[in-house]
Structure formats: C-alpha cells, structure tokens
Design an enzyme around this catalytic site. Structure first.
Site, PDB file in Angstrom:
ATOM      1  N   SER A   1       0.845  -1.194   0.000  1.00 22.03           N
ATOM      2  CA  SER A   1       0.000   0.000   0.000  1.00 22.03           C
ATOM      3  C   SER A   1       0.880   1.244   0.000  1.00 22.03           C
ATOM      4  O   SER A   1       1.658   1.451  -0.928  1.00 22.03           O
ATOM      5  CB  SER A   1      -0.955  -0.030   1.201  1.00 22.03           C
ATOM      6  N   THR A   2       0.793   2.070   1.047  1.00 29.58           N
ATOM      7  CA  THR A   2       1.528   3.336   1.083  1.00 29.58           C
ATOM      8  C   THR A   2       3.029   3.094   0.925  1.00 29.58           C
ATOM      9  O   THR A   2       3.628   2.342   1.679  1.00 29.58           O
ATOM     10  CB  THR A   2       1.271   4.060   2.420  1.00 29.58           C
TER      11      THR A   2
ATOM     12  N   ASP B   1      -4.411  -4.716   6.166  1.00 30.97           N
ATOM     13  CA  ASP B   1      -4.875  -5.540   5.045  1.00 30.97           C
ATOM     14  C   ASP B   1      -3.756  -6.479   4.608  1.00 30.97           C
ATOM     15  O   ASP B   1      -2.622  -6.045   4.385  1.00 30.97           O
ATOM     16  CB  ASP B   1      -5.293  -4.635   3.875  1.00 30.97           C
TER      17      ASP B   1
END
Length: 366
Positions: free
Chosen positions: A187-188, A309
């Site tokens: 993600s990030t 997640d």
C-alpha cells in the site's frame, strides 16, 4: 498529548482550498498552517514554518506540482499527499509524482468537487496521518466517512469472507503441479517498493500477482510504467488472465483480484464486491485465494503500507504451507501491514526490501 500534524494545502482551486481547510480544521490531531494557490506562495509561508505534510495539486500556475515536489524532495524531504483529478492527464502526472516521492493519492472529480471533498473526509484525514508517519527518505492508502449531513458513517470492516470462503478449494489438492506463484501485497510507499523489486527480476521468473492499493485509472498507468522499466512483462490484470512465468499482473483499482486454478494452470478472477478491510482491491482477498488454490506452491510477500490488510491472508498462506515474507521496518515507508502480519505469526521470514528479489528467485528454484 502528541503535537498536531501541521499541514500545508497547495491548490489553485479556491473551492478545494476552502473545503480541505474546513475539513481538516475539524480533524483531531491536525493543524492547517496555511493554504496557497501555487507553490511559490506556499514556499514563502513554509520558510516561516515548515509543515509535517503537504497536500498538493499537480496542475497549477507559475510552478506545477511535480516540479515543486521534486524541489522539496531534493532540498528538504517532506511527506506529500497528491490531490489529483481523475482525468487521463491528471492520472499520468500523479504517477510521475508517485515516482518522484509522493506518499499517496487522493482523487478528485472535475464536477461536484465540493460535495466529493466533503464525502472523502476520512480518506483525506487517513492519508495525511499515514503520510505523517511515513519514512519519506525510503521513497527516493482508511477511516470512517462523514456524510454530507455531517453524520459519522462507519462502514463495516469486512474480512475476506465477503468475497471468498476460507479453506482448500474443491479439487485444488488433487492435481499435482510444480508451477510457482508469487503473491505480493502493498500500500503506502508500495509503488516505489514494487519498482525496486520487479526491476531486479530476470525475464524468466515465476508468475506474479500483485495488489497495490490504488484508485481506478491509476493501476493501468502504473502497470505501463513498470512494464517500461522491467525485463518481465507487467500489465493490469483482466478476468481470466493466466498467471505464467515472466508476467506480473496488477489488480485493477476498484476491483478485487483472486487466484484461481484450472487443472495444473493458475488464472486470475477480477470481480466486483464490497470493500474488504476498507480496500478494493484487498490484499487479504488475494492472499486467501492463494492459500486456498496454491498452498505450498506460492510465495507470499507483504510490503510497506498503512493498516492491516493482508496480515490475516498471509497467515492463512503460511498455515497452508506457503513460504511467507514481510518487509522489515527499516526499509518500509510505513511499517503497518508488515508489522501486523508479523504480530499474527504470518511471516516466516522478515527481509529488507533489497533482499526480496533474491527470495523470489529462491522460490523459483524451489
């Protein structure tokens, strides 16, 4: 109490500046230092007090956002959240900004802008809080929403059960196969991390499936960028694509991607469905499908990102006999997803980013 996150807003739209400022004024733990119509005005203000996070538009007069971003990252690296339009031009510029060191993206439509920004309150606040924790020097994604009526609306945090049931797939263990699969979730900070990993792989390596938290329209451009840099082929996944050696499939923004199996061959399913862990695509959905249909034939890798997640999905893969890897804290932009996977016992190995390509090649050798 910790000091508030100081934010500078840089956008040539007066509406955006007003709405973002009002939105952040009501967010606990955030302080808006100022709002500027272009980077030159912003720099004048920032010389007096430097922000912790910059919310930045791309297309602006006098100096565009990409030039400003590069200047900031070269002179005084600071977390930057890009606030970009969902146009093709805006998407391409945003991809360039991510490559130049921006932490994450908040997308905005060309019409209904004020209402959209009010509805996207939690996404914006979440992105700023994640950016404030980001290790931006490693660069060189959700909270509840507030509706237009001002009422807090907490969406349920669904698990992968909403898309795929747990357990071994029907017949999945009946037909032998030696085909290896690499499953990656991030993600990030993940756009830079994926580039660092995939560009180091040879043209012949196991088939790769990737979930990178990213909005619609951006995943196709991201895949095109990686394809231009890598020896392997990289493209946005389509429903029914075969997972084959030398190919990396990126889950499309706004859709879930699952691994499936037909005989001894693996394919992907690209499906609609609710947000899982407040994401679509979700890493947990991909990882569970890999545990279910690939078992010990898959290498699961979880990399930099905010939230959790993929943590449960990685544990399910490990329990199914897969080897699993988490990126270490020192090399992460945000040590959220890998940290949660490690806490759950899902990561059999913890590696720095630079050693993940060799783990993939080791998996190829069995």
């Amino acid at each position: 109490m910790s000091a508030p996150i100081k934010v500078m807003i840089v956008d040539d739209s007066a509406v955006v500046r007003q709405v973002v400022r009002q939105t952040l004024a009501n967010a606990p733990g955030i302080e808006v230092l100022g709002a500027a119509p272009d980077p030159l005005f912003a720099l004048e203000h920032m010389r007096r007090q430097w922000p912790d996070v910059i919310v930045l538009d791309i297309e602006m007069p006098r100096m565009d956002g990409l030039t400003f971003l590069k200047k900031i990252m070269a002179e005084r690296p600071t977390p930057v959240v890009i606030c970009s339009t969902l146009t093709e031009k805006g998407a391409q510029a945003t991809m360039d900004a991510l490559a130049a060191g921006a932490v994450s993206i908040i997308t905005k439509p060309k019409a209904g802008l004020k209402q959209f920004l009010e509805d996207a309150h939690s996404d914006l606040v979440g992105a700023i809080k994640a950016a404030a924790r980001a290790n931006v020097r490693k660069l060189i994604p959700s909270l509840p929403t507030i509706g237009a009526d001002g009422v807090l609306k907490v969406p349920p945090k669904l698990t992968a059960d909403a898309i795929i049931s747990p357990g071994l797939g029907t017949g999945a263990g009946m037909i032998g196969t030696t085909e290896k699969i690499i499953a990656i979730g991030t993600s990030t900070g993940g756009t830079q991390a994926l580039e660092a990993v995939l560009t180091r792989l040879p043209a012949v390596c196991p088939g790769i499936v990737v979930v990178q938290h990213m909005p619609e329209k951006f995943t196709a451009l991201f895949a095109e960028r990686l394809n231009s840099l890598c020896q392997i082929e990289v493209r946005e996944a389509k429903h029914g694509d075969r997972v084959r050696p030398g190919l990396a499939l990126i889950a499309p923004g706004g859709k879930h991607m699952l691994l499936s199996r037909s005989g001894a061959q693996y394919t992907v399913e690209v499906v609609d469905g609710p947000l899982v862990n407040r994401h679509r695509p979700s890493v947990d959905v991909l990882f569970r499908s890999c545990a279910k249909f690939a078992g010990k034939n898959v290498l699961g890798i979880i990399m930099t990102g905010m939230g959790d997640d993929g943590a449960k999905g990685l544990k399910e893969m490990a329990d199914a006999g897969a080897h699993t890897v988490a990126q270490d804290e020192a090399s992460c932009v945000v040590f959220g997803m890998p940290k949660e996977a490690i806490k759950l016992g899902g990561a059999k190995t913890v590696l720095p980013l630079e050693r993940i390509p060799e783990a993939i090649l080791a998996a190829a050798r069995g």
